[in-house]
Design an enzyme around this catalytic site. Structure first.
Site, PDB file in Angstrom:
ATOM      1  N   SER A   1      66.244  83.100  80.667  1.00 47.89           N
ATOM      2  CA  SER A   1      66.542  83.302  79.247  1.00 47.89           C
ATOM      3  C   SER A   1      66.595  81.955  78.514  1.00 47.89           C
ATOM      4  CB  SER A   1      67.842  84.096  79.100  1.00 47.89           C
ATOM      5  OG  SER A   1      68.008  84.577  77.793  1.00 47.89           O
TER       6      SER A   1
ATOM      7  N   ASP B   1      63.063  94.666  78.212  1.00 48.13           N
ATOM      8  CA  ASP B   1      63.978  93.618  77.760  1.00 48.13           C
ATOM      9  C   ASP B   1      64.063  93.655  76.238  1.00 48.13           C
ATOM     10  OD1 ASP B   1      65.345  91.279  77.103  1.00 48.13           O
ATOM     11  OD2 ASP B   1      64.370  90.090  78.663  1.00 48.13           O
TER      12      ASP B   1
ATOM     13  N   HIS C   1      67.144  92.889  80.560  1.00 47.71           N
ATOM     14  CA  HIS C   1      67.066  91.424  80.418  1.00 47.71           C
ATOM     15  C   HIS C   1      67.377  90.660  81.697  1.00 47.71           C
ATOM     16  CE1 HIS C   1      66.964  87.580  78.502  1.00 47.71           C
ATOM     17  NE2 HIS C   1      68.256  87.353  78.687  1.00 47.71           N
TER      18      HIS C   1
END
Length: 273
Positions: A108, A215, A245
């Site tokens: 991320s 996601d 995610h």
């Protein structure tokens, strides 16, 4: 058996909390782990243990303002010094194991940091693994910056994983940030996204992109823009249908970790041939 030890290092915004995981035997390679926004390296215990079982020694840092590190919570004014902090951790790792190849894994926001690190220090890496990376286009940044103030709305924990226990654990973790975004940090993310888009592609570096197909926090379509720019000739893509995610915490986490280990093993085998 995997053991872990905690240590600190001076970062650009104060003392940084670091953790090392290692097995009983001599490692074959080094892994650097870069965690995502609002979280901390301790959430990657199972990831580190899987990598140690595959022959790695793993080093991770809580980024400035995150986890056990110093700094105002989740405040990042500029990501270039955060990359510098990660490089300081890498230097410590290389002092301990100067002969070993280094693999960088970023998730991320940590994927954004890792991508920028690879653009700056790619010659020092053997491979790069990006999990749900915040690269390319992220529409949420523009939407947040258009508001007069950051909305104080908690993260929808159901977007993390199909496993509800992941969200409950995240929600009760005192080291996780549960407040709103800070405008300064979103502005820095927006600039860092542009830096990566304008930076060099990773032509000579083996890259794996892994992403959840469902996601909603960092959509696949936006990250694909960044990956099309970054990818080189040795590139592996894994999009997991239905996954959200946090693919390392998904219901198919074992599959994801096995794919990462297989990619790293193939890269290192090629280096040794």
């Amino acid at each position: 058996m995997t053991g872990s030890s905690d240590w600190t290092i001076d970062g650009h915004g104060g003392r940084l909390a670091c953790r090392t995981w290692e097995g009983e035997g001599a490692p074959a390679y080094v892994v650097l782990l870069a965690h995502g926004y609002g979280e901390h390296a301790g959430r990657y215990e199972h990831v580190a243990r899987a990598l140690v079982d595959a022959g790695a020694v793993v080093h991770a840092v809580d980024h400035v303002g995150h986890g056990r590190s110093e700094g105002e919570r989740v405040l990042v004014a500029d990501f270039e010094p955060v990359v510098d902090d990660l490089h300081a951790v890498a230097r410590r790792a290389r002092e301990q194991h100067p002969e070993l190849p280094v693999v960088l894994v970023g998730h991320s926001m940590g994927g954004l940091i890792a991508a920028r690190y690879a653009q700056r220090y790619g010659d020092s890496l053997a491979a790069l693994v990006l999990s749900g990376p915040l690269v390319g286009e992220w529409a949420a940044a523009g939407q947040l910056l258009a508001l007069p103030e950051m909305p104080d709305v908690p993260l929808d924990i159901t977007t993390l994983s199909r496993d509800p226990e992941v969200g409950r654990t995240y929600d009760s973790d005192p080291l996780v940030w549960h407040g709103p975004f800070k405008r300064t940090t979103v502005e820095a993310i927006d600039r860092a996204l542009a830096d990566v888009r304008q930076g060099p592609p990773l032509d000579g570096l083996p890259v794996m992109w892994a992403h959840g197909g469902d996601d909603q926090l960092v959509p696949v379509s936006g990250s694909r823009v960044g990956m099309e720019h970054l990818r080189g000739e040795h590139y592996v893509e894994r999009i997991y249908p239905g996954a959200r995610h946090e693919i390392f915490n998904e219901t198919n986490a074992d599959e994801v970790l096995a794919d990462v280990v297989a990619f790293v093993s193939e890269v290192l085998a090629r280096r040794g041939s």
